[in-house]
Design a protein around this motif. Structure first.
Motif, PDB file in Angstrom:
ATOM      1  N   CYS A  89     -15.597   7.170  -1.623  1.00 27.06           N
ATOM      2  CA  CYS A  89     -15.331   5.979  -2.438  1.00 27.06           C
ATOM      3  C   CYS A  89     -14.611   6.326  -3.732  1.00 27.06           C
ATOM      4  CB  CYS A  89     -16.636   5.243  -2.742  1.00 27.06           C
ATOM      5  SG  CYS A  89     -17.222   4.299  -1.345  1.00 27.06           S
ATOM      6  N   GLY A  90     -14.958   7.403  -4.373  1.00 24.52           N
ATOM      7  CA  GLY A  90     -14.268   7.797  -5.595  1.00 24.52           C
ATOM      8  C   GLY A  90     -12.793   8.036  -5.346  1.00 24.52           C
ATOM      9  N   GLY A  91     -12.479   8.689  -4.260  1.00 25.82           N
ATOM     10  CA  GLY A  91     -11.078   8.924  -3.916  1.00 25.82           C
ATOM     11  C   GLY A  91     -10.345   7.641  -3.588  1.00 25.82           C
ATOM     12  N   LEU A  92     -11.038   6.709  -2.909  1.00 26.22           N
ATOM     13  CA  LEU A  92     -10.394   5.433  -2.596  1.00 26.22           C
ATOM     14  C   LEU A  92     -10.108   4.629  -3.856  1.00 26.22           C
ATOM     15  CD1 LEU A  92     -12.360   4.340   0.595  1.00 26.22           C
ATOM     16  CD2 LEU A  92     -10.044   5.231   0.445  1.00 26.22           C
ATOM     17  N   VAL A  93     -11.011   4.665  -4.818  1.00 23.06           N
ATOM     18  CA  VAL A  93     -10.778   3.959  -6.078  1.00 23.06           C
ATOM     19  C   VAL A  93      -9.575   4.569  -6.784  1.00 23.06           C
ATOM     20  CG1 VAL A  93     -11.742   3.551  -8.372  1.00 23.06           C
ATOM     21  CG2 VAL A  93     -13.135   3.159  -6.360  1.00 23.06           C
ATOM     22  N   LEU A  94      -9.478   5.889  -6.803  1.00 27.83           N
ATOM     23  CA  LEU A  94      -8.322   6.532  -7.427  1.00 27.83           C
ATOM     24  C   LEU A  94      -7.037   6.186  -6.686  1.00 27.83           C
ATOM     25  CD1 LEU A  94      -9.715  10.048  -8.330  1.00 27.83           C
ATOM     26  CD2 LEU A  94      -9.156   8.191  -9.877  1.00 27.83           C
ATOM     27  N   LEU A  95      -7.083   6.116  -5.371  1.00 27.49           N
ATOM     28  CA  LEU A  95      -5.898   5.799  -4.588  1.00 27.49           C
ATOM     29  C   LEU A  95      -5.429   4.377  -4.859  1.00 27.49           C
ATOM     30  CD1 LEU A  95      -3.926   6.759  -2.404  1.00 27.49           C
ATOM     31  CD2 LEU A  95      -5.500   5.842  -0.716  1.00 27.49           C
ATOM     32  N   THR A  96      -6.349   3.422  -4.885  1.00 23.85           N
ATOM     33  CA  THR A  96      -5.954   2.038  -5.160  1.00 23.85           C
ATOM     34  C   THR A  96      -5.450   1.894  -6.586  1.00 23.85           C
ATOM     35  OG1 THR A  96      -8.256   1.511  -5.664  1.00 23.85           O
ATOM     36  CG2 THR A  96      -7.506   1.038  -3.442  1.00 23.85           C
ATOM     37  N   SER A  97      -6.033   2.611  -7.524  1.00 24.79           N
ATOM     38  CA  SER A  97      -5.535   2.574  -8.905  1.00 24.79           C
ATOM     39  C   SER A  97      -4.124   3.145  -8.978  1.00 24.79           C
ATOM     40  CB  SER A  97      -6.455   3.366  -9.831  1.00 24.79           C
ATOM     41  OG  SER A  97      -7.744   2.823  -9.821  1.00 24.79           O
ATOM     42  N   PHE A  98      -3.865   4.215  -8.257  1.00 23.03           N
ATOM     43  CA  PHE A  98      -2.531   4.809  -8.243  1.00 23.03           C
ATOM     44  C   PHE A  98      -1.522   3.840  -7.633  1.00 23.03           C
ATOM     45  CE2 PHE A  98       0.636   7.975  -8.180  1.00 23.03           C
ATOM     46  CZ  PHE A  98       1.291   7.888  -6.973  1.00 23.03           C
ATOM     47  N   ILE A  99      -1.885   3.165  -6.551  1.00 17.04           N
ATOM     48  CA  ILE A  99      -0.967   2.219  -5.910  1.00 17.04           C
ATOM     49  C   ILE A  99      -0.684   1.047  -6.842  1.00 17.04           C
ATOM     50  CG2 ILE A  99      -0.764   0.582  -3.997  1.00 17.04           C
ATOM     51  CD1 ILE A  99      -2.242   2.657  -2.269  1.00 17.04           C
ATOM     52  N   ALA A 100      -1.702   0.536  -7.526  1.00 12.29           N
ATOM     53  CA  ALA A 100      -1.495  -0.570  -8.467  1.00 12.29           C
ATOM     54  C   ALA A 100      -0.594  -0.143  -9.623  1.00 12.29           C
ATOM     55  CB  ALA A 100      -2.840  -1.064  -8.984  1.00 12.29           C
ATOM     56  N   ALA A 101      -0.785   1.065 -10.144  1.00 14.82           N
ATOM     57  CA  ALA A 101       0.058   1.547 -11.239  1.00 14.82           C
ATOM     58  C   ALA A 101       1.496   1.734 -10.766  1.00 14.82           C
ATOM     59  CB  ALA A 101      -0.499   2.852 -11.785  1.00 14.82           C
ATOM     60  N   LEU A 102       1.683   2.228  -9.569  1.00 16.76           N
ATOM     61  CA  LEU A 102       3.030   2.409  -9.031  1.00 16.76           C
ATOM     62  C   LEU A 102       3.722   1.070  -8.830  1.00 16.76           C
ATOM     63  CD1 LEU A 102       5.048   4.515  -7.962  1.00 16.76           C
ATOM     64  CD2 LEU A 102       4.034   4.195  -5.709  1.00 16.76           C
ATOM     65  N   ALA A 103       2.999   0.061  -8.330  1.00 14.71           N
ATOM     66  CA  ALA A 103       3.581  -1.268  -8.145  1.00 14.71           C
ATOM     67  C   ALA A 103       3.974  -1.870  -9.491  1.00 14.71           C
ATOM     68  CB  ALA A 103       2.586  -2.169  -7.420  1.00 14.71           C
ATOM     69  N   ALA A 104       3.135  -1.713 -10.517  1.00 12.28           N
ATOM     70  CA  ALA A 104       3.467  -2.231 -11.848  1.00 12.28           C
ATOM     71  C   ALA A 104       4.698  -1.517 -12.406  1.00 12.28           C
ATOM     72  CB  ALA A 104       2.274  -2.065 -12.776  1.00 12.28           C
ATOM     73  N   PHE A 105       4.818  -0.230 -12.197  1.00 11.96           N
ATOM     74  CA  PHE A 105       5.980   0.524 -12.677  1.00 11.96           C
ATOM     75  C   PHE A 105       7.262   0.041 -12.004  1.00 11.96           C
ATOM     76  CE2 PHE A 105       8.224   3.875 -14.579  1.00 11.96           C
ATOM     77  CZ  PHE A 105       9.007   4.494 -13.619  1.00 11.96           C
ATOM     78  N   ILE A 106       7.213  -0.147 -10.686  1.00 11.68           N
ATOM     79  CA  ILE A 106       8.390  -0.645  -9.962  1.00 11.68           C
ATOM     80  C   ILE A 106       8.751  -2.048 -10.447  1.00 11.68           C
ATOM     81  CG2 ILE A 106       9.214  -1.341  -7.671  1.00 11.68           C
ATOM     82  CD1 ILE A 106       7.611   1.050  -6.549  1.00 11.68           C
ATOM     83  N   HIS A 107       7.757  -2.893 -10.666  1.00 10.44           N
ATOM     84  CA  HIS A 107       7.990  -4.254 -11.172  1.00 10.44           C
ATOM     85  C   HIS A 107       8.688  -4.199 -12.528  1.00 10.44           C
ATOM     86  CE1 HIS A 107       6.646  -8.180 -12.929  1.00 10.44           C
ATOM     87  NE2 HIS A 107       7.100  -8.582 -11.751  1.00 10.44           N
ATOM     88  N   GLN A 108       8.260  -3.328 -13.415  1.00  9.48           N
ATOM     89  CA  GLN A 108       8.885  -3.209 -14.730  1.00  9.48           C
ATOM     90  C   GLN A 108      10.305  -2.669 -14.616  1.00  9.48           C
ATOM     91  OE1 GLN A 108       6.222  -0.866 -17.068  1.00  9.48           O
ATOM     92  NE2 GLN A 108       4.793  -2.553 -17.419  1.00  9.48           N
ATOM     93  N   LEU A 109      10.556  -1.756 -13.681  1.00  9.61           N
ATOM     94  CA  LEU A 109      11.918  -1.269 -13.482  1.00  9.61           C
ATOM     95  C   LEU A 109      12.845  -2.377 -13.005  1.00  9.61           C
ATOM     96  CD1 LEU A 109      11.499   2.267 -11.856  1.00  9.61           C
ATOM     97  CD2 LEU A 109      12.253   1.716 -14.164  1.00  9.61           C
ATOM     98  N   ILE A 110      12.352  -3.244 -12.126  1.00 10.59           N
ATOM     99  CA  ILE A 110      13.171  -4.363 -11.635  1.00 10.59           C
ATOM    100  C   ILE A 110      13.491  -5.316 -12.781  1.00 10.59           C
ATOM    101  CG2 ILE A 110      13.125  -6.396 -10.136  1.00 10.59           C
ATOM    102  CD1 ILE A 110      11.540  -4.661  -8.131  1.00 10.59           C
ATOM    103  N   ILE A 111      12.514  -5.623 -13.607  1.00 12.19           N
ATOM    104  CA  ILE A 111      12.749  -6.511 -14.754  1.00 12.19           C
ATOM    105  C   ILE A 111      13.739  -5.868 -15.721  1.00 12.19           C
ATOM    106  CG2 ILE A 111      11.669  -7.522 -16.786  1.00 12.19           C
ATOM    107  CD1 ILE A 111       9.191  -8.004 -15.056  1.00 12.19           C
ATOM    108  N   LEU A 112      13.595  -4.586 -15.990  1.00 12.82           N
ATOM    109  CA  LEU A 112      14.516  -3.888 -16.887  1.00 12.82           C
ATOM    110  C   LEU A 112      15.937  -3.910 -16.337  1.00 12.82           C
ATOM    111  CD1 LEU A 112      14.860  -2.137 -19.429  1.00 12.82           C
ATOM    112  CD2 LEU A 112      14.421  -0.150 -17.983  1.00 12.82           C
TER     113      LEU A 112
END
Length: 152
Positions: A89-112
Motif C-alpha cells: 500500500c505504501g508503494g501504491l500511494v507513492l505511485l499514485t502521487s507520482f502519476i498525479a504530479a506528472l499529470a499536473a506538470f504536463i497540464h502546466q506545460l500545455i497551458i504555458l
C-alpha cells in the motif's frame, strides 16, 4: 616361559570407589533377585577382565508428536497476506502521487505553450500593422478603379 613369568604378565585391577559427594537419588524398591553372573574376558594381549554382565537398557520411547501444527496454516496465510498488502500500500500511494504530479506538470506545460503561442500570434496580428518595419505600405485613397484595372 616359567610360572613366575606368566603370573607377572597378568595384572589385576581393583575398582576404586568415587569419594565425591553427590546427592543421592531416591531409590525405587527393587524385588530381590538372583545375583548377576560374573564373566571373565581374556584380551588378545593376555590380560583378563572380570565383571558383571550388563543388560542393555531399553531405548526411550519418544513422546508422540501431534500431527497438527500449533497454528492453523490458513491463519498464517491470512496474516502473511495482510502483511504483504500493507507493505504494498505504501508503494501504491507513492505511485499514485507520482502519476498525479506528472499529470499536473504536463497540464502546466500545455497551458504555458498555449500562453506563449497565443502571445506570439497576438504580436503578429496586432503589432506588425502599427510598426513601420518590413512590409510595403500602399496608400489606396487616391487610386481610381476603372474597368477592373487599377490605376495608381
Amino acid at each position: 616361559m616359567t610360572h613366575l613369568e606368566r603370573s607377572a604378565a597378568v595384572e589385576v585391577h581393583h575398582p576404586v570407589p568415587i569419594t565425591a559427594h553427590t546427592p543421592a537419588a531416591p531409590l525405587a524398591p527393587v524385588q530381590p533377585g538372583p545375583a548377576p553372573a560374573v564373566q571373565s574376558v581374556v584380551l588378545p594381549d593376555g590380560r583378563v577382565v572380570t565383571g558383571y554382565t550388563l543388560t542393555p537398557a531399553p531405548a526411550p520411547v519418544p513422546a508422540p508428536v501431534d500431527s497438527r501444527p500449533a497454528v492453523s496454516r490458513t491463519a498464517v496465510n491470512i496474516a502473511l497476506g495482510g502483511i504483504g498488502f500493507g507493505s504494498v500500500c505504501g508503494g501504491l500511494v507513492l505511485l499514485t502521487s507520482f502519476i498525479a504530479a506528472l499529470a499536473a506538470f504536463i497540464h502546466q506545460l500545455i497551458i504555458l505553450a498555449a500562453v506563449i503561442f497565443g502571445g506570439w500570434i497576438a504580436v503578429q496580428l496586432f503589432g506588425a500593422s502599427h510598426s513601420g518595419g518590413g512590409g510595403t505600405t500602399v496608400n489606396i485613397r487616391k487610386a481610381v478603379i476603372k474597368r477592373s484595372h487599377f490605376h495608381g
